[in-house]
Design a protein around this motif. Structure first.
Motif, PDB file in Angstrom:
ATOM      1  N   ARG A  72      79.257 -23.148 -24.825  1.00  0.00           N
ATOM      2  CA  ARG A  72      80.224 -22.042 -24.832  1.00  0.00           C
ATOM      3  C   ARG A  72      79.865 -21.036 -25.940  1.00  0.00           C
ATOM      4  NH1 ARG A  72      85.447 -21.611 -22.687  1.00  0.00           N
ATOM      5  NH2 ARG A  72      85.453 -23.777 -22.006  1.00  0.00           N
ATOM      6  N   GLY A  73      79.893 -19.743 -25.575  1.00  0.00           N
ATOM      7  CA  GLY A  73      79.660 -18.693 -26.564  1.00  0.00           C
ATOM      8  C   GLY A  73      78.202 -18.429 -26.873  1.00  0.00           C
ATOM      9  N   SER A  74      77.290 -19.103 -26.176  1.00  0.00           N
ATOM     10  CA  SER A  74      75.864 -18.941 -26.502  1.00  0.00           C
ATOM     11  C   SER A  74      75.201 -17.899 -25.611  1.00  0.00           C
ATOM     12  CB  SER A  74      75.141 -20.278 -26.337  1.00  0.00           C
ATOM     13  OG  SER A  74      75.235 -20.719 -24.998  1.00  0.00           O
ATOM     14  N   ARG A  75      74.034 -17.406 -26.079  1.00  0.00           N
ATOM     15  CA  ARG A  75      73.206 -16.500 -25.273  1.00  0.00           C
ATOM     16  C   ARG A  75      71.996 -17.293 -24.816  1.00  0.00           C
ATOM     17  NH1 ARG A  75      72.761 -11.799 -29.686  1.00  0.00           N
ATOM     18  NH2 ARG A  75      72.378 -13.662 -30.892  1.00  0.00           N
ATOM     19  N   ASN A  76      71.808 -17.361 -23.513  1.00  0.00           N
ATOM     20  CA  ASN A  76      70.749 -18.205 -22.954  1.00  0.00           C
ATOM     21  C   ASN A  76      69.793 -17.395 -22.123  1.00  0.00           C
ATOM     22  OD1 ASN A  76      71.931 -21.239 -23.275  1.00  0.00           O
ATOM     23  ND2 ASN A  76      73.542 -19.724 -22.998  1.00  0.00           N
ATOM     24  N   ALA A  77      68.506 -17.616 -22.340  1.00  0.00           N
ATOM     25  CA  ALA A  77      67.491 -16.944 -21.516  1.00  0.00           C
ATOM     26  C   ALA A  77      66.766 -18.011 -20.704  1.00  0.00           C
ATOM     27  CB  ALA A  77      66.506 -16.196 -22.404  1.00  0.00           C
ATOM     28  N   LEU A  78      66.683 -17.779 -19.405  1.00  0.00           N
ATOM     29  CA  LEU A  78      65.984 -18.706 -18.510  1.00  0.00           C
ATOM     30  C   LEU A  78      64.670 -18.032 -18.123  1.00  0.00           C
ATOM     31  CD1 LEU A  78      66.379 -21.373 -16.829  1.00  0.00           C
ATOM     32  CD2 LEU A  78      67.179 -19.912 -14.987  1.00  0.00           C
ATOM     33  N   ILE A  79      63.572 -18.692 -18.462  1.00  0.00           N
ATOM     34  CA  ILE A  79      62.260 -18.081 -18.217  1.00  0.00           C
ATOM     35  C   ILE A  79      61.485 -18.918 -17.210  1.00  0.00           C
ATOM     36  CG2 ILE A  79      60.084 -17.393 -19.299  1.00  0.00           C
ATOM     37  CD1 ILE A  79      61.571 -16.942 -21.847  1.00  0.00           C
ATOM     38  N   GLY A  80      60.924 -18.272 -16.238  1.00  0.00           N
ATOM     39  CA  GLY A  80      60.118 -18.991 -15.248  1.00  0.00           C
ATOM     40  C   GLY A  80      59.410 -18.001 -14.354  1.00  0.00           C
ATOM     41  N   ALA A  81      58.339 -18.453 -13.729  1.00  0.00           N
ATOM     42  CA  ALA A  81      57.588 -17.568 -12.831  1.00  0.00           C
ATOM     43  C   ALA A  81      58.410 -17.307 -11.568  1.00  0.00           C
ATOM     44  CB  ALA A  81      56.267 -18.241 -12.471  1.00  0.00           C
ATOM     45  N   ASN A  82      57.972 -16.326 -10.778  1.00  0.00           N
ATOM     46  CA  ASN A  82      58.629 -16.081  -9.492  1.00  0.00           C
ATOM     47  C   ASN A  82      58.538 -17.344  -8.642  1.00  0.00           C
ATOM     48  OD1 ASN A  82      59.213 -13.447 -10.109  1.00  0.00           O
ATOM     49  ND2 ASN A  82      57.326 -12.652  -9.219  1.00  0.00           N
ATOM     50  N   GLY A  83      59.618 -17.691  -7.999  1.00  0.00           N
ATOM     51  CA  GLY A  83      59.616 -18.873  -7.126  1.00  0.00           C
ATOM     52  C   GLY A  83      59.824 -20.182  -7.868  1.00  0.00           C
ATOM     53  N   SER A  84      60.146 -20.095  -9.161  1.00  0.00           N
ATOM     54  CA  SER A  84      60.318 -21.345  -9.920  1.00  0.00           C
ATOM     55  C   SER A  84      61.714 -21.945  -9.721  1.00  0.00           C
ATOM     56  CB  SER A  84      60.067 -21.096 -11.416  1.00  0.00           C
ATOM     57  OG  SER A  84      60.965 -20.124 -11.891  1.00  0.00           O
ATOM     58  N   LEU A  93      78.813 -15.357 -17.933  1.00  0.00           N
ATOM     59  CA  LEU A  93      78.198 -14.280 -17.162  1.00  0.00           C
ATOM     60  C   LEU A  93      76.748 -14.676 -16.867  1.00  0.00           C
ATOM     61  CD1 LEU A  93      78.491 -11.366 -16.055  1.00  0.00           C
ATOM     62  CD2 LEU A  93      77.703 -10.546 -18.272  1.00  0.00           C
ATOM     63  N   VAL A  94      76.410 -14.733 -15.591  1.00  0.00           N
ATOM     64  CA  VAL A  94      75.063 -15.129 -15.182  1.00  0.00           C
ATOM     65  C   VAL A  94      74.384 -13.905 -14.575  1.00  0.00           C
ATOM     66  CG1 VAL A  94      73.751 -16.680 -13.706  1.00  0.00           C
ATOM     67  CG2 VAL A  94      75.896 -17.458 -14.700  1.00  0.00           C
ATOM     68  N   LEU A  95      73.238 -13.521 -15.135  1.00  0.00           N
ATOM     69  CA  LEU A  95      72.558 -12.309 -14.656  1.00  0.00           C
ATOM     70  C   LEU A  95      71.142 -12.655 -14.209  1.00  0.00           C
ATOM     71  CD1 LEU A  95      73.942 -11.366 -17.785  1.00  0.00           C
ATOM     72  CD2 LEU A  95      73.942  -9.316 -16.407  1.00  0.00           C
ATOM     73  N   ASP A  96      70.845 -12.322 -12.963  1.00  0.00           N
ATOM     74  CA  ASP A  96      69.528 -12.626 -12.417  1.00  0.00           C
ATOM     75  C   ASP A  96      68.581 -11.454 -12.693  1.00  0.00           C
ATOM     76  OD1 ASP A  96      67.465 -13.775 -11.103  1.00  0.00           O
ATOM     77  OD2 ASP A  96      68.437 -13.894  -9.148  1.00  0.00           O
ATOM     78  N   GLU A  97      67.691 -11.644 -13.627  1.00  0.00           N
ATOM     79  CA  GLU A  97      66.714 -10.638 -14.037  1.00  0.00           C
ATOM     80  C   GLU A  97      67.339  -9.249 -14.209  1.00  0.00           C
ATOM     81  OE1 GLU A  97      62.917 -10.808 -12.196  1.00  0.00           O
ATOM     82  OE2 GLU A  97      63.073 -12.939 -11.813  1.00  0.00           O
ATOM     83  N   PRO A  98      68.247  -9.120 -15.165  1.00  0.00           N
ATOM     84  CA  PRO A  98      68.950  -7.835 -15.312  1.00  0.00           C
ATOM     85  C   PRO A  98      68.051  -6.689 -15.757  1.00  0.00           C
ATOM     86  CG  PRO A  98      69.458  -9.287 -17.150  1.00  0.00           C
ATOM     87  CD  PRO A  98      68.674 -10.100 -16.180  1.00  0.00           C
ATOM     88  N   MET A  99      66.920  -7.016 -16.411  1.00  0.00           N
ATOM     89  CA  MET A  99      66.068  -5.938 -16.935  1.00  0.00           C
ATOM     90  C   MET A  99      65.054  -5.459 -15.896  1.00  0.00           C
ATOM     91  SD  MET A  99      67.281  -5.570 -19.885  1.00  0.00           S
ATOM     92  CE  MET A  99      68.201  -6.420 -21.171  1.00  0.00           C
ATOM     93  N   ALA A 100      64.948  -6.154 -14.764  1.00  0.00           N
ATOM     94  CA  ALA A 100      63.936  -5.792 -13.761  1.00  0.00           C
ATOM     95  C   ALA A 100      64.207  -4.391 -13.238  1.00  0.00           C
ATOM     96  CB  ALA A 100      63.965  -6.797 -12.613  1.00  0.00           C
ATOM     97  N   GLY A 101      63.163  -3.565 -13.233  1.00  0.00           N
ATOM     98  CA  GLY A 101      63.272  -2.220 -12.669  1.00  0.00           C
ATOM     99  C   GLY A 101      63.879  -1.195 -13.602  1.00  0.00           C
ATOM    100  N   LEU A 161      70.911 -15.528 -18.660  1.00  0.00           N
ATOM    101  CA  LEU A 161      70.168 -14.553 -17.860  1.00  0.00           C
ATOM    102  C   LEU A 161      68.742 -15.010 -17.611  1.00  0.00           C
ATOM    103  CD1 LEU A 161      68.153 -12.824 -19.902  1.00  0.00           C
ATOM    104  CD2 LEU A 161      70.227 -11.586 -20.403  1.00  0.00           C
ATOM    105  N   ALA A 162      68.189 -14.545 -16.503  1.00  0.00           N
ATOM    106  CA  ALA A 162      66.801 -14.853 -16.179  1.00  0.00           C
ATOM    107  C   ALA A 162      65.931 -13.680 -16.605  1.00  0.00           C
ATOM    108  CB  ALA A 162      66.664 -15.057 -14.668  1.00  0.00           C
ATOM    109  N   THR A 163      64.783 -13.991 -17.148  1.00  0.00           N
ATOM    110  CA  THR A 163      63.860 -12.926 -17.551  1.00  0.00           C
ATOM    111  C   THR A 163      62.419 -13.442 -17.494  1.00  0.00           C
ATOM    112  OG1 THR A 163      63.255 -11.427 -19.349  1.00  0.00           O
ATOM    113  CG2 THR A 163      64.140 -13.538 -20.009  1.00  0.00           C
ATOM    114  N   HIS A 164      61.488 -12.479 -17.387  1.00  0.00           N
ATOM    115  CA  HIS A 164      60.065 -12.836 -17.490  1.00  0.00           C
ATOM    116  C   HIS A 164      59.528 -12.469 -18.872  1.00  0.00           C
ATOM    117  CE1 HIS A 164      59.558 -13.755 -13.276  1.00  0.00           C
ATOM    118  NE2 HIS A 164      60.159 -12.631 -12.946  1.00  0.00           N
ATOM    119  N   ASP A 165      60.388 -11.809 -19.657  1.00  0.00           N
ATOM    120  CA  ASP A 165      59.931 -11.215 -20.905  1.00  0.00           C
ATOM    121  C   ASP A 165      60.204 -12.171 -22.072  1.00  0.00           C
ATOM    122  OD1 ASP A 165      59.412  -9.693 -23.105  1.00  0.00           O
ATOM    123  OD2 ASP A 165      60.520  -7.935 -22.431  1.00  0.00           O
ATOM    124  N   ILE A 166      59.173 -12.856 -22.515  1.00  0.00           N
ATOM    125  CA  ILE A 166      59.319 -13.842 -23.584  1.00  0.00           C
ATOM    126  C   ILE A 166      59.671 -13.163 -24.916  1.00  0.00           C
ATOM    127  CG2 ILE A 166      56.812 -13.901 -24.077  1.00  0.00           C
ATOM    128  CD1 ILE A 166      59.189 -16.914 -24.278  1.00  0.00           C
TER     129      ILE A 166
END
Lengths: 243, 279
Positions: free
Chosen positions: B31-43, B163-171, B196-201
């Motif tokens: 609770r209250g944390s900021r989480n980044a989920l990193i993985g290739a396309n199709g992971s 709040l779950v965001l699927d690649e919010p920075m894409a585009g 949130l999901a991101t490709h940007d480490i």
């Protein structure tokens, strides 16, 4: 897109849609009332067009461009009513001409009333109005989705056409036909995928029934409706006196 | 230790066409944390997100929300979806209505709130994403970035806890990314948990409290963002390298040019630290 452009940019964008709907209804009624006398019918149509162009500040050129296809079909229909074919070839009878004039002026009046409504009111406001008038939810849902997806697919279509043209897909007639076929197939697939995605998006936001939205706010809705009611009544009375 | 807000335990999922979605995925979000989920396309990132919101149901394994197993009945899903807001990657796949204000009102109206409450929430959500000036605009006249913000507002208006965001920075271009980041930081300061999901480490290292690595339908590593330097091998396994700021910081410390407390999460922070030490 011209209708969309005008609906958002006209001076009466903020006027309550029920007021504009009431005035348009008055316009259609006046067109029917006046139609027995073609000159009065023409007067009603001209007055409605003047209100749209002068009052709501819709560009006259845009107005003509939107009206042109309907006017073309109206002209063809009126001509076919006025002229009859018999053994001596084409003949225009007095009765036929009068009937054509009545139908044409009535249609012109109704067209002008509908153009007033759609050129001054965004579709989302019209849908909100239809919801207040208790239109079946399923029809409104279809309208909402069709309206939104129209723009999504217009953009997708544009992208696909550009991508095909960039790879010489429109070079000659046979390639153009082939490209069009591929585009239709791809777009059909996209429609299916997008509809599934929208369904998921609706579920994600807790939807399990009709698509409901908060309507636009119109703080002067009562005043607008009152003024529109008076104007509509005046229009009908004017049409009545001129018949 | 407090109960995680969201927890997936050994979740397996396979799509009806036979393609793999998740294969033994376990993940925990505090609770209250900021989480980044990193993985290739199709992971499996999007599949995982759809499990968070109850759009997909695990074939095996369990999903817990606030310590309670998710109830996949109508009422249970309704409760879950009012607490977990999901923002999809492509805004055109999420926006229903052609009007900004209308679309944002869609979620709260589905919660059965009164029109007055919904109107207040819509205003607050549009303000939170900086879109209150454009509320009357038709959606089709907005830029891609603005549409994304409308999507976020549409979920915020439901006042979710997570709040779950699927690649919010894409585009998004750099400026739009910075604007969106400011919005997310504001939400986090208000106590919202973000995944949130991101490709940007680089972004993940700079922004997140926890980083989760995803590969082949599994969450292969979860760790606190400051510990990223110790997970070079796991990153390499999913085709990523450590952010350059980590190597730079290491070198500067080895040469005695940097003394402040480690770690430093971005090049701009490193520069600021160096300038401060010069003084």
């Amino acid at each position: 897109m011209l209708i969309e452009q005008s609906a958002y940019a006209n001076r009466w964008r903020g006027v309550a849609p029920q007021a504009k709907g009431l005035f348009a209804l008055g316009g259609v009624t006046a067109a029917f009332v006046a139609a027995a006398t073609p000159a009065a019918g023409l007067g009603v149509a001209a007055l409605l067009a003047a209100v749209t162009i002068g009052g709501a500040r819709v560009s006259p050129l845009l107005y003509l461009r939107v009206a042109a296809p309907a006017l073309f079909f109206l002209a063809i229909s009126a001509l076919s009513l006025a002229v009859s074919v018999d053994g001596g070839g084409l003949q225009a009878t007095a009765a036929g001409t009068h009937q054509a004039a009545v139908v044409a002026t009535r249609s012109l009046g109704a067209l002008a009333a509908l153009l007033f409504l759609v050129l001054t009111t965004p579709l989302s406001d019209l849908i909100a109005l239809l919801r207040r008038l208790r239109t079946p939810e399923v029809l409104l849902d279809i309208m909402v989705l069709c309206y939104r997806t129209l723009f999504v697919f217009a953009a997708a279509l544009q992208d696909m056409r550009a991508a095909q043209a960039a790879r010489l897909g429109h070079l000659d007639r046979s390639r153009l036909l082939r490209s069009l076929g591929q585009m239709a197939a791809h777009l059909t697939l996209q429609v299916w995928q997008r509809s599934h995605a929208l369904h998921l998006a609706a579920l994600a936001r807790n939807n399990d029934g009709p698509l409901r939205f908060l309507g636009s706010r119109h703080p002067h809705a009562r005043r607008d409706a009152g003024l529109a009611g008076v104007a509509a009544l005046a229009l009908v009375l004017l049409a009545w006196s001129g018949r | 230790m407090s109960v995680p807000l969201l927890q997936l335990e050994d979740v397996h999922y396979r799509y009806p066409d036979g393609s793999a979605g998740l294969a033994g995925c376990s993940l925990s979000v505090s609770r209250g944390s900021r989480n980044a989920l990193i993985g290739a396309n199709g992971s499996g990132k999007t599949t995982l997100f759809q499990h968070c919101n109850g759009l997909l149901r695990p074939a095996t394994g369990r999903v817990h929300y606030a310590g309670t197993p998710v109830d996949y009945g109508r009422a249970g899903l309704r409760a879950l979806r009012s607490k977990v807001g999901l923002v999809f990657q492509n805004p055109d796949r999420q926006l229903f209505s052609a009007s900004v204000r209308e679309d944002v009102s869609f979620g709260p109206l589905n919660l059965g709130l009164s029109d007055a409450t919904v109107a207040a929430r819509v205003e607050a959500a549009l303000q939170a994403v900086g879109m209150d000036d454009l509320a009357h605009k038709p959606v089709q006249n907005l830029s891609f970035g603005q549409k994304k913000r409308v999507c976020i507002a549409g979920v915020l208006a439901m006042e979710p806890e997570l709040l779950v965001l699927d690649e919010p920075m894409a585009g998004l271009d750099q400026a739009m990314q910075e604007e969106l980041l400011a919005v997310l930081d504001g939400l986090h300061r208000r106590g919202m948990t973000i995944l949130l999901a991101t490709h940007d480490i680089h972004f993940a290292y700079r922004w997140a409290d926890r980083i989760h690595l995803m590969a082949a339908g599994r969450c292969c590593a979860s760790f606190d963002a400051p510990a990223l330097a110790g997970h070079e091998a796991e990153l390499a396994a999913i085709g990523l390298r450590l952010p350059s700021v980590i190597g730079l910081e290491r070198q500067l410390r080895q040469r005695g040019l940097l003394r402040g407390a480690p770690p430093i999460h971005s090049c701009s922070a490193l520069l600021a630290q160096l300038q401060q030490e010069d003084c």
